[in-house]
Design a protein around this motif. Structure first.
Motif, PDB file in Angstrom:
ATOM      1  N   PRO A 157      -8.744  -7.907  -8.274  1.00 51.05           N
ATOM      2  CA  PRO A 157      -8.267  -8.448  -7.405  1.00 51.05           C
ATOM      3  C   PRO A 157     -10.013  -8.792  -7.373  1.00 51.05           C
ATOM      4  O   PRO A 157     -10.045  -9.682  -5.857  1.00 51.05           O
ATOM      5  CB  PRO A 157      -8.247  -7.347  -6.438  1.00 51.05           C
ATOM      6  N   GLU A 158     -11.371  -8.093  -7.753  1.00 50.03           N
ATOM      7  CA  GLU A 158     -12.733  -8.687  -7.652  1.00 50.03           C
ATOM      8  C   GLU A 158     -12.368 -10.416  -8.532  1.00 50.03           C
ATOM      9  O   GLU A 158     -13.247 -11.234  -7.549  1.00 50.03           O
ATOM     10  CB  GLU A 158     -13.355  -7.454  -8.114  1.00 50.03           C
ATOM     11  N   VAL A 159     -11.721 -10.505  -9.429  1.00 50.63           N
ATOM     12  CA  VAL A 159     -11.821 -11.958  -9.845  1.00 50.63           C
ATOM     13  C   VAL A 159     -11.439 -12.982  -9.125  1.00 50.63           C
ATOM     14  O   VAL A 159     -12.271 -14.338  -8.386  1.00 50.63           O
ATOM     15  CB  VAL A 159     -11.405 -12.280 -11.325  1.00 50.63           C
ATOM     16  N   HIS A 160     -10.488 -12.829  -8.235  1.00 53.94           N
ATOM     17  CA  HIS A 160      -9.939 -13.726  -6.994  1.00 53.94           C
ATOM     18  C   HIS A 160     -10.851 -13.682  -6.274  1.00 53.94           C
ATOM     19  O   HIS A 160     -10.809 -14.962  -5.288  1.00 53.94           O
ATOM     20  CB  HIS A 160      -8.212 -13.104  -6.523  1.00 53.94           C
ATOM     21  N   GLN A 161     -11.585 -12.463  -5.387  1.00 48.61           N
ATOM     22  CA  GLN A 161     -12.448 -12.782  -4.374  1.00 48.61           C
ATOM     23  C   GLN A 161     -13.319 -13.166  -4.443  1.00 48.61           C
ATOM     24  O   GLN A 161     -13.798 -14.128  -3.903  1.00 48.61           O
ATOM     25  CB  GLN A 161     -12.850 -11.505  -3.638  1.00 48.61           C
ATOM     26  N   LEU A 192      -7.099 -15.206  -2.035  1.00 50.19           N
ATOM     27  CA  LEU A 192      -7.979 -13.908  -1.476  1.00 50.19           C
ATOM     28  C   LEU A 192      -6.554 -13.423  -1.114  1.00 50.19           C
ATOM     29  O   LEU A 192      -6.024 -12.159  -1.235  1.00 50.19           O
ATOM     30  CB  LEU A 192      -8.693 -14.406   0.077  1.00 50.19           C
ATOM     31  N   ASN A 193      -5.208 -13.876  -0.854  1.00 49.94           N
ATOM     32  CA  ASN A 193      -4.224 -14.007  -0.838  1.00 49.94           C
ATOM     33  C   ASN A 193      -3.529 -13.106  -2.089  1.00 49.94           C
ATOM     34  O   ASN A 193      -2.690 -12.249  -1.979  1.00 49.94           O
ATOM     35  CB  ASN A 193      -3.143 -14.558  -0.200  1.00 49.94           C
ATOM     36  N   ARG A 194      -4.064 -13.653  -3.047  1.00 46.85           N
ATOM     37  CA  ARG A 194      -4.026 -12.189  -4.578  1.00 46.85           C
ATOM     38  C   ARG A 194      -3.653 -11.513  -4.665  1.00 46.85           C
ATOM     39  O   ARG A 194      -3.776 -10.408  -5.311  1.00 46.85           O
ATOM     40  CB  ARG A 194      -3.807 -13.966  -5.546  1.00 46.85           C
ATOM     41  N   ALA A 195      -5.624 -11.052  -4.631  1.00 46.96           N
ATOM     42  CA  ALA A 195      -6.516  -9.936  -4.425  1.00 46.96           C
ATOM     43  C   ALA A 195      -5.586  -8.838  -3.400  1.00 46.96           C
ATOM     44  O   ALA A 195      -5.788  -7.769  -4.249  1.00 46.96           O
ATOM     45  CB  ALA A 195      -8.227 -10.548  -3.781  1.00 46.96           C
ATOM     46  N   LEU A 196      -5.240  -9.125  -2.945  1.00 42.68           N
ATOM     47  CA  LEU A 196      -5.079  -8.293  -1.192  1.00 42.68           C
ATOM     48  C   LEU A 196      -3.058  -8.188  -2.361  1.00 42.68           C
ATOM     49  O   LEU A 196      -2.521  -7.734  -1.786  1.00 42.68           O
ATOM     50  CB  LEU A 196      -4.391  -9.094  -0.668  1.00 42.68           C
TER      51      LEU A 196
END
Length: 95
Positions: free
Chosen positions: A24-28, A51-55
């Protein structure tokens, strides 16, 4: 990113995401770089998608909710901003 080399950082993050789409940190971080680009408000969807993917990967990821709140606040969508900030507060209260 820390050295301000955002284009290089974005390229490396996209490679990391391509190879392993479970962090998730990569997406953020991709979203963070995107909103630092000039004119990002004309095309905010990519950052929102990241950000939605991170979630999806980590439903209690406060930084992603904060990022979404920031984006929607900058876009003038106070209802969405408030919703995401409320989610941040809910998660903090659980801890």
């Amino acid at each position: 990113m820390k050295r301000g080399e955002l284009d290089k950082a974005l390229a490396e993050l996209r490679t990391a995401d391509f190879l392993l789409d479970t962090i998730p940190e990569v997406h953020q971080n991709i979203a963070f770089i995107l909103v630092r680009q000039p004119g990002w408000k004309q095309h905010p969807q990519e950052a929102i998608t990241e950000l939605n993917r991170a979630l999806e990967l980590r439903p209690d990821y406060i930084s992603a909710y904060q990022g979404l709140a920031y984006i929607y606040g900058q876009l003038g969508d106070k209802a969405q901003q408030k919703m995401y900030l409320g989610r941040v507060q809910e998660i903090k209260e659980k801890d």
